[in-house]
Design a protein around this motif. Structure first.
Motif, short mmCIF file in Angstrom:
data_model
loop_
_atom_site.label_atom_id
_atom_site.label_comp_id
_atom_site.label_asym_id
_atom_site.label_seq_id
_atom_site.Cartn_x
_atom_site.Cartn_y
_atom_site.Cartn_z
N LEU A 57 94.49 -1.77 -3.95
CA LEU A 57 95.62 -2.17 -4.79
C LEU A 57 95.20 -2.27 -6.25
O LEU A 57 95.98 -1.93 -7.16
CB LEU A 57 96.18 -3.52 -4.31
CG LEU A 57 96.87 -3.50 -2.94
CD1 LEU A 57 97.27 -4.90 -2.54
CD2 LEU A 57 98.07 -2.58 -2.96
N ARG A 58 93.97 -2.73 -6.49
CA ARG A 58 93.47 -2.77 -7.86
C ARG A 58 93.33 -1.36 -8.44
O ARG A 58 93.68 -1.11 -9.59
CB ARG A 58 92.12 -3.48 -7.89
CG ARG A 58 91.59 -3.69 -9.33
CD ARG A 58 90.26 -4.42 -9.36
NE ARG A 58 89.19 -3.61 -8.79
CZ ARG A 58 88.64 -3.81 -7.61
NH1 ARG A 58 89.05 -4.82 -6.84
NH2 ARG A 58 87.67 -3.04 -7.15
N GLU A 81 88.85 4.04 2.79
CA GLU A 81 89.30 3.14 3.84
C GLU A 81 90.76 3.39 4.17
O GLU A 81 91.56 3.69 3.29
CB GLU A 81 89.11 1.69 3.41
CG GLU A 81 87.64 1.31 3.21
CD GLU A 81 86.83 1.39 4.49
OE1 GLU A 81 87.42 1.16 5.56
OE2 GLU A 81 85.64 1.70 4.42
N ALA A 82 91.12 3.25 5.42
CA ALA A 82 92.49 3.57 5.84
C ALA A 82 93.47 2.48 5.44
O ALA A 82 94.59 2.76 5.05
CB ALA A 82 92.53 3.78 7.36
N SER A 83 93.08 1.24 5.53
CA SER A 83 94.00 0.14 5.24
C SER A 83 94.08 -0.11 3.75
O SER A 83 93.14 0.16 3.00
CB SER A 83 93.55 -1.13 5.96
OG SER A 83 92.26 -1.50 5.51
N VAL A 84 95.24 -0.61 3.32
CA VAL A 84 95.44 -0.91 1.90
C VAL A 84 94.82 -2.28 1.62
O VAL A 84 95.39 -3.31 1.94
CB VAL A 84 96.94 -0.89 1.57
CG1 VAL A 84 97.14 -1.22 0.09
CG2 VAL A 84 97.54 0.46 1.90
N THR A 85 93.65 -2.28 1.03
CA THR A 85 92.95 -3.51 0.73
C THR A 85 93.22 -3.93 -0.70
O THR A 85 93.86 -3.22 -1.48
CB THR A 85 91.44 -3.32 0.94
OG1 THR A 85 90.97 -2.33 0.00
CG2 THR A 85 91.14 -2.84 2.34
N PRO A 130 98.60 8.46 -7.20
CA PRO A 130 97.48 7.70 -6.63
C PRO A 130 97.65 7.36 -5.16
O PRO A 130 96.67 7.31 -4.41
CB PRO A 130 97.43 6.43 -7.50
CG PRO A 130 98.76 6.31 -8.13
CD PRO A 130 99.25 7.71 -8.31
N LEU A 131 98.89 7.14 -4.72
CA LEU A 131 99.11 6.85 -3.30
C LEU A 131 98.73 8.04 -2.43
O LEU A 131 98.21 7.87 -1.32
CB LEU A 131 100.58 6.49 -3.06
CG LEU A 131 100.98 5.03 -3.23
CD1 LEU A 131 102.46 4.86 -2.93
CD2 LEU A 131 100.15 4.11 -2.33
#
Length: 291
Positions: A213-214, A205-209, A45-46
């Motif tokens: 995380l969900r 989106e580029a940032s890990v929101t 997933p990452l």
């Protein structure tokens, strides 16, 4: 696989005991599979969140570092922990088929996937053979340093030639580059009236929101949910687990048996693991592996 026939010697040296507990040798070999089973739950997933390039190169650096930690280990516990970390960081087994899917159209994936699946089989067959020969001459630490050097050379090739293959990340970066160029040419005020979007807008989106995380947590739990909801899959997993149990019983006992019972020289023990090559006969033909 190269440390497999050396497990008893490694545990004996690190524990400073001529007759170490057999459970330590078994755990030293099998702990790799625990890491290799847990790693894909996060790596896969990452790679869809930040791209294949970042994940595979980060995992490769962790892999090389873990091998170096194992080579410098001063206790059995440290060596086992390093082996587990090495299994966790084996990103190639997880992402290689995905990268093939990114690069090739469906009709052309068969040959590439055959090479991808061939590599672990060759490593499992030839690794112990070279490991035994090198360890008998220079010691088991030389085997691990050789592995680390080879992995570092491969990572150098990755950093030099490998590029991002996941289309979502590629399109996202292209949209960001176009937005920056438009802002530079038209000015900040004009750029506000035009937004560059990808077909995957909203999920890239580029940032890990917190939303990402969900999604990462859901991806980690999804295999367990699928497994618990399918009796056929549970039966197949039980069969595969039984096969792997016997395989690792064989891996962890064969070396000691060949040396102590059949008096085979230690440097020749690894050659007996070449029987892994018999698995190549189960490969499907290229014509039937186009999907």
């Amino acid at each position: 696989m190269s440390p497999v026939p050396l497990a008893s010697a490694i545990v004996s040296e690190l524990s400073h005991s001529p007759n170490p507990a057999s459970s330590s040798s078994v755990l030293l070999v099998t702990i790799w599979e625990l890491g290799e089973a847990a790693g894909p739950l996060v790596i896969a997933p990452l790679s869809e969140m930040v791209g294949r390039y970042r994940v595979i190169n980060t995992a490769n650096v962790i892999f090389i570092t873990a091998i170096a930690l194992a080579a410098t280990a001063t206790s059995v516990e440290q060596f086992i922990a390093a082996r587990m970390l090495t299994g966790l960081a084996v990103a190639s087994n997880v992402l290689a088929p995905a990268i093939v899917g990114d690069i090739f159209v469906r009709e052309q994936r068969g040959g590439a996937l055959s090479l991808v699946f061939l590599a672990p089989l060759i490593g499992g067959a030839c690794g112990p053979m070279f490991g035994s020969a090198v360890a008998n001459r220079w010691g088991w630490r030389a085997v691990l340093w050789g592995n680390a050097s080879f992995a570092a050379a491969c990572e150098g090739l990755f950093l030099t030639f490998f590029r991002e293959t996941y289309r979502v990340v590629i399109l996202r970066r292209r949209a960001e580059r176009l937005a920056m160029e438009h802002k530079r040419l038209a000015g900040p005020e004009a750029s506000k009236s035009l937004r560059f979007k990808t077909p995957y807008h909203g999920d890239d989106e580029a940032s890990v929101t917190s939303s990402q995380l969900r999604k990462l947590g859901e991806a980690i739990l999804r295999p367990m949910i699928v497994l618990s909801g399918s009796g056929v899959l549970m039966a197949m997993s039980l069969l595969a687990g039984t096969v792997f149990t016997f395989l690792y019983v064989y891996n962890t006992t064969l070396a000691d048996m060949l040396v102590n019972v059949y008096k085979i020289p230690p440097e020749m023990v690894g050659s007996c693991y070449v029987v892994f090559c018999k698995s190549l006969n189960s490969f499907p033909s290229r014509e039937h592996d186009s999907d």
